[in-house]
Write a protein that holds these residues in place. Structure first.
Motif, PDB file in Angstrom:
ATOM      1  N   PRO A 187      22.112  32.728  27.958  1.00 26.80           N
ATOM      2  CA  PRO A 187      21.411  33.705  26.320  1.00 26.80           C
ATOM      3  C   PRO A 187      22.021  34.989  25.878  1.00 26.80           C
ATOM      4  O   PRO A 187      22.526  35.677  26.600  1.00 26.80           O
ATOM      5  N   LYS A 188      22.488  34.986  24.395  1.00 23.78           N
ATOM      6  CA  LYS A 188      22.900  36.170  24.018  1.00 23.78           C
ATOM      7  C   LYS A 188      22.634  37.464  24.084  1.00 23.78           C
ATOM      8  O   LYS A 188      23.766  37.887  24.125  1.00 23.78           O
ATOM      9  N   ARG A 189      21.291  37.480  24.534  1.00 24.32           N
ATOM     10  CA  ARG A 189      20.739  39.156  24.613  1.00 24.32           C
ATOM     11  C   ARG A 189      21.744  39.738  25.890  1.00 24.32           C
ATOM     12  O   ARG A 189      21.446  40.508  26.153  1.00 24.32           O
ATOM     13  N   VAL A 190      22.002  38.498  27.309  1.00 25.30           N
ATOM     14  CA  VAL A 190      22.537  38.345  28.846  1.00 25.30           C
ATOM     15  C   VAL A 190      23.866  38.990  28.510  1.00 25.30           C
ATOM     16  O   VAL A 190      24.349  40.887  28.601  1.00 25.30           O
ATOM     17  N   ILE A 191      24.660  38.528  27.787  1.00 26.06           N
ATOM     18  CA  ILE A 191      26.124  38.725  27.383  1.00 26.06           C
ATOM     19  C   ILE A 191      26.619  40.223  25.828  1.00 26.06           C
ATOM     20  O   ILE A 191      27.456  40.688  26.701  1.00 26.06           O
ATOM     21  N   GLU A 192      25.914  40.194  25.446  1.00 29.71           N
ATOM     22  CA  GLU A 192      25.667  41.510  24.894  1.00 29.71           C
ATOM     23  C   GLU A 192      26.102  43.026  24.801  1.00 29.71           C
ATOM     24  O   GLU A 192      26.304  44.291  25.327  1.00 29.71           O
ATOM     25  N   ASN A 193      25.440  42.625  26.938  1.00 33.78           N
ATOM     26  CA  ASN A 193      25.312  43.946  28.205  1.00 33.78           C
ATOM     27  C   ASN A 193      26.783  43.323  28.456  1.00 33.78           C
ATOM     28  O   ASN A 193      26.998  44.075  29.585  1.00 33.78           O
ATOM     29  N   GLU A 194      27.040  42.786  28.835  1.00 30.04           N
ATOM     30  CA  GLU A 194      27.892  42.369  30.255  1.00 30.04           C
ATOM     31  C   GLU A 194      29.321  41.407  28.724  1.00 30.04           C
ATOM     32  O   GLU A 194      30.333  40.342  29.182  1.00 30.04           O
ATOM     33  N   PRO A 195      29.839  41.643  27.912  1.00 34.01           N
ATOM     34  CA  PRO A 195      30.805  41.365  26.971  1.00 34.01           C
ATOM     35  C   PRO A 195      32.659  41.115  27.752  1.00 34.01           C
ATOM     36  O   PRO A 195      32.858  40.128  27.843  1.00 34.01           O
ATOM     37  N   ASN A 196      32.610  41.895  28.741  1.00 30.41           N
ATOM     38  CA  ASN A 196      33.895  41.006  30.033  1.00 30.41           C
ATOM     39  C   ASN A 196      33.960  39.996  30.135  1.00 30.41           C
ATOM     40  O   ASN A 196      34.821  38.931  30.484  1.00 30.41           O
ATOM     41  N   TYR A 197      32.364  39.342  30.524  1.00 31.95           N
ATOM     42  CA  TYR A 197      32.429  37.834  31.402  1.00 31.95           C
ATOM     43  C   TYR A 197      32.304  36.546  30.571  1.00 31.95           C
ATOM     44  O   TYR A 197      33.452  36.201  31.547  1.00 31.95           O
ATOM     45  N   ILE A 198      32.784  37.069  29.356  1.00 29.24           N
ATOM     46  CA  ILE A 198      33.163  35.616  28.513  1.00 29.24           C
ATOM     47  C   ILE A 198      34.066  36.287  28.261  1.00 29.24           C
ATOM     48  O   ILE A 198      35.333  35.232  28.055  1.00 29.24           O
ATOM     49  N   ASN A 199      34.732  37.332  28.358  1.00 27.11           N
ATOM     50  CA  ASN A 199      35.755  37.517  28.452  1.00 27.11           C
ATOM     51  C   ASN A 199      36.828  37.224  29.085  1.00 27.11           C
ATOM     52  O   ASN A 199      38.037  36.448  28.638  1.00 27.11           O
ATOM     53  N   ASP A 200      36.736  36.235  29.978  1.00 23.93           N
ATOM     54  CA  ASP A 200      36.752  36.648  31.269  1.00 23.93           C
ATOM     55  C   ASP A 200      37.262  34.661  31.543  1.00 23.93           C
ATOM     56  O   ASP A 200      37.902  34.420  32.047  1.00 23.93           O
ATOM     57  N   LEU A 201      35.905  34.239  30.960  1.00 24.62           N
ATOM     58  CA  LEU A 201      36.293  32.957  31.254  1.00 24.62           C
ATOM     59  C   LEU A 201      36.738  32.379  29.627  1.00 24.62           C
ATOM     60  O   LEU A 201      37.695  31.372  30.213  1.00 24.62           O
ATOM     61  N   LYS A 202      37.044  33.148  28.880  1.00 25.62           N
ATOM     62  CA  LYS A 202      38.016  32.694  27.830  1.00 25.62           C
ATOM     63  C   LYS A 202      39.570  32.723  28.444  1.00 25.62           C
ATOM     64  O   LYS A 202      40.026  32.156  28.052  1.00 25.62           O
ATOM     65  N   GLU A 203      39.718  34.096  28.875  1.00 21.55           N
ATOM     66  CA  GLU A 203      41.616  33.873  29.910  1.00 21.55           C
ATOM     67  C   GLU A 203      41.133  32.927  30.408  1.00 21.55           C
ATOM     68  O   GLU A 203      43.016  32.396  30.768  1.00 21.55           O
ATOM     69  N   THR A 204      40.656  32.544  32.177  1.00 13.07           N
ATOM     70  CA  THR A 204      40.405  31.831  32.406  1.00 13.07           C
ATOM     71  C   THR A 204      40.967  30.347  31.896  1.00 13.07           C
ATOM     72  O   THR A 204      41.935  29.585  31.846  1.00 13.07           O
ATOM     73  N   ALA A 205      40.572  30.435  31.227  1.00 14.73           N
ATOM     74  CA  ALA A 205      40.872  28.607  29.613  1.00 14.73           C
ATOM     75  C   ALA A 205      41.928  29.033  29.211  1.00 14.73           C
ATOM     76  O   ALA A 205      42.790  27.781  29.258  1.00 14.73           O
ATOM     77  N   ALA A 206      42.090  29.930  28.432  1.00 15.76           N
ATOM     78  CA  ALA A 206      43.159  30.123  28.240  1.00 15.76           C
ATOM     79  C   ALA A 206      44.132  30.456  28.833  1.00 15.76           C
ATOM     80  O   ALA A 206      45.581  29.492  29.078  1.00 15.76           O
ATOM     81  N   ALA A 207      44.768  30.110  30.215  1.00 17.25           N
ATOM     82  CA  ALA A 207      45.972  30.210  31.534  1.00 17.25           C
ATOM     83  C   ALA A 207      46.327  28.942  31.847  1.00 17.25           C
ATOM     84  O   ALA A 207      46.320  28.668  31.891  1.00 17.25           O
ATOM     85  N   ILE A 208      44.808  28.371  32.052  1.00 16.38           N
ATOM     86  CA  ILE A 208      45.084  26.891  32.233  1.00 16.38           C
ATOM     87  C   ILE A 208      45.687  25.782  30.837  1.00 16.38           C
ATOM     88  O   ILE A 208      46.614  25.319  31.584  1.00 16.38           O
ATOM     89  N   ALA A 209      45.276  26.260  29.730  1.00 16.81           N
ATOM     90  CA  ALA A 209      45.659  25.842  28.769  1.00 16.81           C
ATOM     91  C   ALA A 209      47.273  25.969  28.814  1.00 16.81           C
ATOM     92  O   ALA A 209      47.785  24.898  28.325  1.00 16.81           O
ATOM     93  N   LYS A 210      47.698  27.085  28.779  1.00 18.38           N
ATOM     94  CA  LYS A 210      49.055  27.426  29.008  1.00 18.38           C
ATOM     95  C   LYS A 210      49.953  26.914  29.840  1.00 18.38           C
ATOM     96  O   LYS A 210      50.678  26.359  30.026  1.00 18.38           O
ATOM     97  N   MET A 211      49.371  26.663  31.307  1.00 23.59           N
ATOM     98  CA  MET A 211      49.977  26.213  32.562  1.00 23.59           C
ATOM     99  C   MET A 211      50.115  24.726  32.483  1.00 23.59           C
ATOM    100  O   MET A 211      50.992  23.608  32.541  1.00 23.59           O
ATOM    101  N   VAL A 212      49.138  23.886  31.483  1.00 24.68           N
ATOM    102  CA  VAL A 212      49.052  22.391  31.459  1.00 24.68           C
ATOM    103  C   VAL A 212      49.920  22.202  29.519  1.00 24.68           C
ATOM    104  O   VAL A 212      50.078  20.568  29.444  1.00 24.68           O
ATOM    105  N   ASN A 213      50.222  23.126  29.043  1.00 26.48           N
ATOM    106  CA  ASN A 213      51.566  23.441  28.208  1.00 26.48           C
ATOM    107  C   ASN A 213      51.108  22.227  26.922  1.00 26.48           C
ATOM    108  O   ASN A 213      50.647  21.474  26.473  1.00 26.48           O
TER     109      ASN A 213
END
Length: 313
Positions: A187-213
């Motif tokens: 829910p958007k209301r939950v993440i508005e109080n915890e933006p770092n959680y989504i940033n960490d998910l996106k950071e994991t995704a970006a790292a995987i994409a980079k490792m797989v070229n």
């Protein structure tokens, strides 16, 4: 920490053991409120379609593999015992704490989510802390792992799964298949109080994409498994992406969850059945990565998390 014994407790969300357990399971999830007959019927349909959730079995297998990894790599005489407990279904976290802590000087708790949110995960932390308090063991030290979304072995394990999945595509299209790296919507209301959680998910995704070229235009981060509530959930959902892929001329897609660590409802129904149907309705051939489950690299990741958590002051 020579000649010591360490307990390890893996903590996961939970799943009903049988179809008849669904009402009680949902009541635990809903904080004591009963689910509507419509919701119970829908969950029963989904669990029936996948033949029941293997989450508990797999988490126990992960615990057994982790215990073996830790004990085989212990050069100082330290021994380890790992168990699995669930938050919303038996065996509950509280149920297995006595076994995990038996004869142990330290107990390490690991929430089976690499990306950590103090708000979202507080139920796990509080439950484990309360269960340890109930043991009345002044000699037992409790340590709980927090964020490990960039743990190298974890990233390598996911990248390995993505690479293996891509290699199953015909060679002439392998380099063009778009990859959707997914996480559970919130829910958007939950993440508005915890933006770092989504940033960490996106950071994991970006790292995987980079490792797989994967070039930027070949992958994207999106959500799945939005809840059955009228409030606003995070977007885009992979259902929104399928028509866009079709419009762009794509004929294949690979889905790779970056947060789920074992086969369960969100994998076997939401992706394997739901996403597949959405892809095929748009004329797109669907594939998903194999879940981490007991991947040797992933078990090494968990073992490293245990040791790093123990080393923290």
């Amino acid at each position: 920490m020579a000649n010591t014994h360490i307990g390890v407790q893996l903590m996961t969300y939970g799943s009903p053991a049988t179809l008849d357990d669904i009402p009680v399971y949902l009541k635990h999830v809903y904080g004591g409120r009963s689910a509507s007959p419509e919701v119970i019927t829908e969950f029963r349909r989904r669990y029936d379609l996948i033949g029941g959730s293997p989450l508990l079995r797999i988490t126990r297998e992960q615990a057994a593999a982790l215990q073996e990894e830790l004990n085989s790599d212990s050069s100082d005489g330290t021994t380890y015992h790992a168990v699995a407990g669930m938050r919303f279904a038996p065996p509950f976290i509280t149920d297995v704490v006595p076994e995990a802590a038996a004869d142990a000087q330290s107990l390490v708790g690991i929430i089976m989510s690499p990306q950590y949110s103090p708000i979202i995960m507080k139920g796990y932390v509080r439950t484990l802390e309360d269960a340890v308090d109930d043991l009345h063991r002044d000699d037992l030290e409790l340590k709980i792992a927090t964020d490990w979304h960039m743990q190298p072995y974890f990233l390598q394990a996911l990248a390995e799964r993505v690479q293996q999945a891509l290699e199953r595509f015909p060679e002439d299209i392998r380099e063009r298949v778009p990859v959707l790296l997914t996480a559970h919507s919130m829910p958007k209301r939950v993440i508005e109080n915890e933006p770092n959680y989504i940033n960490d998910l996106k950071e994991t995704a970006a790292a995987i994409a980079k490792m797989v070229n994967l070039p930027d235009e070949r992958w994207m981060f999106c959500y799945q498994s939005a809840g059955h509530t009228p409030e606003e959930w995070l977007k885009p959902d992979f259902a929104d992406i399928m028509p866009e892929l079709k419009q762009a001329g794509h004929t294949h897609v690979l889905i790779a969850p970056v947060q789920f660590l074992a086969d369960h409802l969100e994998i076997l129904y939401d992706i394997e059945i739901g996403a597949r149907q959405q892809a095929e309705e748009n004329g797109i051939e669907f594939a998903r990565i194999e879940s981490l489950n007991t991947s040797p690299l992933f078990i090494k990741a968990l073992a490293t998390v245990v040791k790093e958590t123990l080393a923290k002051e």
